[in-house]
Design an enzyme around this catalytic site. Sequence first.
Site, PDB file in Angstrom:
ATOM      1  N   GLN A   1      29.880  31.525  31.032  1.00  0.00           N
ATOM      2  CA  GLN A   1      30.964  31.119  30.149  1.00  0.00           C
ATOM      3  C   GLN A   1      30.532  31.169  28.693  1.00  0.00           C
ATOM      4  O   GLN A   1      29.347  31.062  28.369  1.00  0.00           O
ATOM      5  CB  GLN A   1      31.420  29.697  30.496  1.00  0.00           C
TER       6      GLN A   1
ATOM      7  N   HIS B   1      29.467  34.166  37.527  1.00  0.00           N
ATOM      8  CA  HIS B   1      30.080  34.236  36.197  1.00  0.00           C
ATOM      9  C   HIS B   1      29.338  33.315  35.232  1.00  0.00           C
ATOM     10  O   HIS B   1      28.653  32.391  35.650  1.00  0.00           O
ATOM     11  CB  HIS B   1      31.558  33.829  36.270  1.00  0.00           C
TER      12      HIS B   1
ATOM     13  N   SER C   1      32.846  26.098  39.460  1.00  0.00           N
ATOM     14  CA  SER C   1      34.020  25.812  40.296  1.00  0.00           C
ATOM     15  C   SER C   1      34.377  27.021  41.160  1.00  0.00           C
ATOM     16  O   SER C   1      35.190  26.918  42.064  1.00  0.00           O
ATOM     17  CB  SER C   1      35.205  25.406  39.418  1.00  0.00           C
TER      18      SER C   1
END
Lengths: 332, 332
Positions: A167, A165, A160
């Site tokens: 997670q 990045h 998004s």
Amino acid sequence: MPEYRKDPVVRRWVIIATERAKRPHDFTVPKEEAKGGFCPFDYGNEHTTPPEIFAFRPENTEPNSPGWWVRVVPNKFPAVNPDIEIEKYGHGMYDAMAGFGYHEVVVETPEHSSTFALYDDKQAEEVVWAYVKRFRQLREDKRLKYILIFKNHGALGGASLPHPHSQIIAIPSVPKRVLEELNGAKDYYDYKERCVFCDMISQEKIENRRIVEENEDFIAFAPYASRFPFEVWIAPKVHSHDFGKIEDSQVKTFAIILRNTLKRIYKVLDNPPYNFVIHTSPTYEEGKIYYHWHVEIMPRLTRVAGFEWGSGFYINPVPPEDAAKYLKNVEL
Amino acid sequence: MPEYRKDPVVRRWVIIATERAKRPHDFTVPKEEAKGGFCPFDYGNEHTTPPEIFAFRPENTEPNSPGWWVRVVPNKFPAVNPDIEIEKYGHGMYDAMAGFGYHEVVVETPEHSSTFALYDDKQAEEVVWAYVKRFRQLREDKRLKYILIFKNHGALGGASLPHPHSQIIAIPSVPKRVLEELNGAKDYYDYKERCVFCDMISQEKIENRRIVEENEDFIAFAPYASRFPFEVWIAPKVHSHDFGKIEDSQVKTFAIILRNTLKRIYKVLDNPPYNFVIHTSPTYEEGKIYYHWHVEIMPRLTRVAGFEWGSGFYINPVPPEDAAKYLKNVEL
């Protein structure tokens, strides 16, 4: 409050993530994120994320200030929540569980427009160190059964935000797919008294038709029964069931083969969206002798992936032998 | 030659579909198909598809000529091939099987720019009749174990042509997901002596919070443990394990609730890409008392679906109760 719900037929737990609740108009046809604009992961915007869990940063810098090169923060829109009690309850014939768990974001670099495929050795290694460090810390919470480390790259990969990045989701149950792997690997072991992944690795080395890259500790190969075009798995060559037990020296060799593999995919498929998922044993260490941790990298070439995940029936138009040839021949 | 390959860990069969082999540059980031241009499914282009298996057409028209309203043809780029012998063989530690099977295309309408959501009752019914007719004909080939009827809508749903069509794949093995459903349903039956789907339907009716639509024969509901936002299942209200045994009168009521559900999704989510898959018992009729055929409709809202199908861990930001409310309140 987020809630785990169990499918009564196949007994798959799913998370109904009310904290990320969406209305219909939030679902637009996916397109690449607009570049530029405000980004909570850029230097100077540290205060717009929840306070950092930790960061690799110069000693003379304050937490939640610029200077860091890898930063781990709680997900601002977590799928699960560490502050609620684990509680199981029924709902008529259905089973549910309070959505306890941890959901964190590893901001891999301050470079907004960079991507894992383009990191130098040091940056890739530091990102993997962040994975390892959080994995080992989270494991201390004995309520957890599984720690899932994954990356969604590109809007079509489910990211998004475009800023690089990954997670981490830590949960009190083991995902169905992992249980299937554990059970399958155990059946194989019971029959052969060998690890099925170790056997796969030896056969890949003998055949040498699906290997993408190899270094002293790891092998990257296109699996024989690849579900997806250009799917690649990376596994340690010496048997190990537990990502959390990776040796210090292996963090670097793993980071480099992961970065190289992503760079090959980046070059061959022109920076496609992709997902990677680290598959490892549950935190309670099931599978020591028969399971083997590995990473599964799945480019999201949606045009050909179709109804597959609704049916369990996969059609792959790219023989893994061909995929490996393309990926192997990339000039790094 | 296409080949089935078995994953040695989770024992999932995948098809390596060499006849559809792709090179890296064939994989572009998916976008909606350009409208217009040549379409093999339009009137006048019948000769550009393999000869039709059958079509609903006026008696005074020739096969492979215009005039039809539903047309079934072999897939020009089949994932499997009916003209090869079933043969199982090993490959070192790996298991493979020659890619025997049928792969057909149901051209749902001559209207290039229409879509299932917008069909009138009659057209929807005729499409379902084409499914039923082919299902019953293919079942006669006793080498087959499973017949998969599914639809990919939109490029992001995996459709390679925009002209409305569905697909039928008939194979000599049962997809893993279906086996899991059969086993799960059997376990439930052994324990409760009731069909798990029948129990779900009664609870949905009692709660009435996830029902999208209901008619005399069928119910459409957002499943309690929905994996995907706005996922909807449609099932017959009277127990039946076998889609091929649908009654003549039910073909119409099924076609209408399917069309209506797709129309609700079309309106609420602005014609999103989606997949639907008919889940039914294997052709050898396993599951008569404990399995229950149904359709699973999965809008492809890729931005939120992420790494899920690589991990078996699903995060759904839309509670099915909310999804049902939105879908139910649509003005049809």
